[in-house]
Structure formats: structure tokens, C-alpha cells
Scaffold this active site. Structure first.
Site, mmCIF file in Angstrom:
data_model
loop_
_atom_site.group_PDB
_atom_site.id
_atom_site.type_symbol
_atom_site.label_atom_id
_atom_site.label_comp_id
_atom_site.label_asym_id
_atom_site.label_seq_id
_atom_site.Cartn_x
_atom_site.Cartn_y
_atom_site.Cartn_z
ATOM 1 N N ASP A 153 32.138 63.997 22.807
ATOM 2 C CA ASP A 153 33.337 63.536 21.908
ATOM 3 C C ASP A 153 34.382 64.646 21.758
ATOM 4 O O ASP A 153 35.400 64.442 21.583
ATOM 5 C CB ASP A 153 32.600 63.237 20.546
ATOM 6 C CG ASP A 153 33.334 62.350 19.820
ATOM 7 O OD1 ASP A 153 34.200 61.346 20.575
ATOM 8 O OD2 ASP A 153 33.532 62.246 18.702
ATOM 9 N N GLU A 202 39.041 68.795 12.760
ATOM 10 C CA GLU A 202 37.968 68.114 13.513
ATOM 11 C C GLU A 202 37.466 68.954 14.715
ATOM 12 O O GLU A 202 36.381 69.175 14.882
ATOM 13 C CB GLU A 202 38.528 66.837 14.111
ATOM 14 C CG GLU A 202 37.330 65.726 14.348
ATOM 15 C CD GLU A 202 37.924 64.447 14.345
ATOM 16 O OE1 GLU A 202 38.438 63.858 13.420
ATOM 17 O OE2 GLU A 202 37.869 63.821 15.440
ATOM 18 N N GLU A 206 40.231 55.046 15.344
ATOM 19 C CA GLU A 206 39.647 55.741 13.957
ATOM 20 C C GLU A 206 38.532 54.820 13.262
ATOM 21 O O GLU A 206 37.736 55.084 12.791
ATOM 22 C CB GLU A 206 41.056 56.126 13.212
ATOM 23 C CG GLU A 206 41.896 57.076 13.957
ATOM 24 C CD GLU A 206 41.105 58.436 14.025
ATOM 25 O OE1 GLU A 206 40.124 58.491 14.397
ATOM 26 O OE2 GLU A 206 41.984 59.251 13.635
ATOM 27 N N GLU A 236 34.755 52.020 23.308
ATOM 28 C CA GLU A 236 33.810 52.742 22.136
ATOM 29 C C GLU A 236 32.325 52.056 22.564
ATOM 30 O O GLU A 236 31.610 53.201 22.339
ATOM 31 C CB GLU A 236 34.142 52.058 21.072
ATOM 32 C CG GLU A 236 35.657 52.612 20.273
ATOM 33 C CD GLU A 236 35.717 54.280 20.102
ATOM 34 O OE1 GLU A 236 34.427 54.820 19.943
ATOM 35 O OE2 GLU A 236 36.421 55.033 19.942
HETATM 36 C C1 LIG Z 1 35.265 58.107 21.228
HETATM 37 C C2 LIG Z 1 35.757 58.408 19.845
HETATM 38 N N1 LIG Z 1 36.150 57.328 19.077
HETATM 39 C C3 LIG Z 1 36.870 57.652 17.993
HETATM 40 C C4 LIG Z 1 36.983 58.967 17.456
HETATM 41 C C5 LIG Z 1 37.501 59.111 16.055
HETATM 42 N N2 LIG Z 1 38.614 59.901 16.307
HETATM 43 C C6 LIG Z 1 36.255 59.953 18.139
HETATM 44 N N3 LIG Z 1 36.134 61.214 17.645
HETATM 45 N N4 LIG Z 1 35.615 59.807 19.417
#
Ligand SMILES: Cc1ncc(CN)c(N)n1
Length: 305
Positions: A130, A171, A224, A294
Site C-alpha cells: 500500500d 499518510e 477513498e 480494490e
Molecule cells: C489500495 C488503496 N486504496 C485506497 C487507499 C486510500 N487512499 C489506499 N491507501 N490504498
């Protein structure tokens, strides 16, 4: 132990959605009657035979009926102004594509966090992957800002998106600290996995100048929102999220992030309302692609291929 393993195959879900059953209503053709159950002819002769007194009371009734109708009309207008009763395009789509949306926001990876059965290796894999994704997400958000600046009909959109961009800075820092805590290396050693690469490539395609702002902001909201809904679920009452994972869930599941997602949704809905059919279709297809990516990302985090 992992939570019950369901094979989340978005393609199957989509094809299932395509087979949506649209029941046709059956119509009974009846002789037209008035509210009193009389045919128009009956009513006509009744009206013709009315005494003057009856006519007056009928007029009074008529007047009352009309003022009630006017009142209803006013109420409808009021609802239109506040938007309270109007279902936005996005909510319509979320109902239409419910299976896929639930697949993305209640994935076994998330269920595993919320019931405490998560495989910690999977969590660490997710963390490293991520981080790579979020680094690719930054230029995407920058491209949405550019589109907002060029195409938006509301200058306040820019502030909302800029707020999101600023949060991405925090983040990335958070990922570094969290990775240190879990002993995950975030340097070049981490190789982006296929699902991650595919998702990043998809983000890149949305950065194209010919992708409309409406399409890009819809994708932005969806990306998001999936994290917000997923991680908020892990914080809900009754969840058994391990304490050491609470911070991760807080990051996206907190109320403020929820409000920010609502602002993005409002922008997307406003744009979609005004969009051409063609643009709206592109946005819907893009939303489905985001949800598919996702799901694949969660699958990858659990060690799936
Ligand atoms: C795969 C993914 N999707 C969404 C997000 C949210 N910004 C994230 N951090 N990573």
C-alpha cells in the site's frame, strides 16, 4: 486462523450483476373510473343534475383539493432545493452494483481484521504494497487538482482535493513509522505485485488529459470511500480488531476522514448530475474498475494470485 475463505472474483460479481432480473409489471386494462368508482359518463350526468348548492360545495371541494395540491408542489420544490429527497447518481450506482461494493468494503481481509483472525503476514504484505500504491496515488490526486482547476464549476472543489493531497503527505510518513514498527522494509526491496502494478497503471490512465474531471473525481471518491468504509467497519461496536491494528483502522476509519469522503461524494454527485450520458457512463465504468482493483488488492494482500 483466517476467516472463512470466499473467492472474491469481481469478474464473476460483475457478470452476475449483468444478469439483473428486471421484472415486467403486468397491466390490467380497466374501464376508466373516477375516484368514486364511477365511469366518467356517470359522473358527467351527476354533475349535470347537481343543484346550485351542490355545485357550490363542489367548487369548495375543488378549491380545497387545488390548494392541497399546491402545498404538495411547494413541498416537492423545497425538497429539490435541499436535495434531501433526491437520490444522487452515486447512491443509485451503489445500489445497482451492491455486490461488488460489498465485495470491496467487506472483503475477508477486512473481516479478518475486525474479527481478530487476520494473518499478520498478510497485514505486513498489505502495508508494504500500500505504501507503493499511495506513492502512485499522489500524482493521480495532483492530476485531479489540475482538472478541477480547469473544469470545475465550483471553486471550493479545489480546497477539498487539496486537503486530501495534504493528508497524503502525513499518510506517507505514517507508513514509514508503521513499517518500522512491524519490521517491514519500505525501500526498493519491495517489489510491487501484479495486482498493485495493474492498479497503479489504471491510476496512470486516469491522469490522461482527455479523462474528464467528472470521471476522475468519481474514481477519487471511490478509492477513498472503499478504505473509509472498510476500516470504519473494523472500529464498529462489537468488532474484535487487535489493539495493535487499531491505529491503522483509525487512519481511514475516523470521522473526519468520513466527512472528507462525503465532500468528495458531493462533488462527484454534483458533476454527475450535470454530465452528459456519455460522461456518466464512463464514470460508472470507472467506478466498477476501481472496485475491481480494490478487491484484487485485498486478494493480493491475503496472498492470492
Ligand atoms: C489500495 C488503496 N486504496 C485506497 C487507499 C486510500 N487512499 C489506499 N491507501 N490504498
Amino acid at each position: 486462523m483466517q476467516s472463512s475463505c470466499i473467492a472474491w472474483s469481481p469478474r464473476v460479481v460483475i457478470s452476475r450483476e449483468k444478469v439483473q432480473w428486471a421484472p415486467h409489471s403486468s397491466f390490467l386494462i380497466l374501464e376508466p373510473t373516477t375516484q368514486n368508482g364511477q365511469t366518467p359518463l356517470d359522473e358527467l350526468s351527476l354533475i349535470q343534475n347537481r343543484t346550485e348548492q351542490n355545485r357550490q360545495s363542489a367548487e369548495e371541494e375543488d378549491y380545497e383539493q387545488k390548494s392541497m395540491e399546491k402545498e404538495e408542489e411547494e413541498k416537492e420544490k423545497e425538497k429539490g432545493k435541499t436535495g434531501v429527497e433526491d437520490e444522487g447518481v452515486i447512491d443509485t450506482w451503489l445500489r445497482k452494483h451492491r455486490l461488488l461494493y460489498v465485495g470491496a468494503t467487506r472483503h475477508p481481509f477486512i473481516l479478518g481484521i475486525s474479527d481478530g483472525t487476520i494473518d499478520i503476514f498478510g497485514f505486513k504484505r498489505w502495508l508494504g504494497q500500500d505504501y507503493i500504491f499511495v506513492r502512485a496515488f499522489v500524482p493521480f490526486v495532483a492530476s485531479v487538482i489540475l482538472k478541477a482547476w480547469k473544469e470545475s464549476d465550483d471553486s471550493s472543489d479545489m480546497e477539498v482535493i487539496l486537503g486530501g493531497m495534504a493528508a497524503l503527505n502525513d499518510e506517507l510518513e505514517w507508513f514509514k513509522k508503521e513499517a518500522f514498527k512491524w519490521g517491514v522494509k519500505l525501500s526498493e526491496i519491495i517489489v510491487p505485485q501484479k495486482q498493485n502494478k495493474d492498479y497503479c497503471r489504471f491510476l496512470e490512465s486516469l491522469m490522461n488529459l482527455d479523462v474528464e474531471y467528472t470521471v476522475a473525481i468519481t474514481a477519487f471518491w471511490a478509492i477513498e470511500a472503499v478504505y473509509q468504509e472498510s476500516f470504519a467497519f473494523c472500529l464498529a461496536a462489537g468488532s474484535r480488531t487487535p489493539p495493535e491494528l487499531k491505529d491503522t483502522c483509525q487512519r481511514w476509519g475516523n470521522e473526519e476522514f468520513g466527512k472528507y469522503c462525503s465532500s468528495l461524494k458531493n462533488i462527484a454527485d454534483r458533476r454527475l448530475k450535470k454530465a452528459s450520458d456519455d460522461e456518466r457512463k464512463k464514470a460508472e465504468v470507472t467506478l466498477l474498475s476501481v472496485l475491481e482493483h480494490e478487491v484484487e488488492f485485498w486478494n493480493m494482500s491475503r496472498g492470492g494470485t
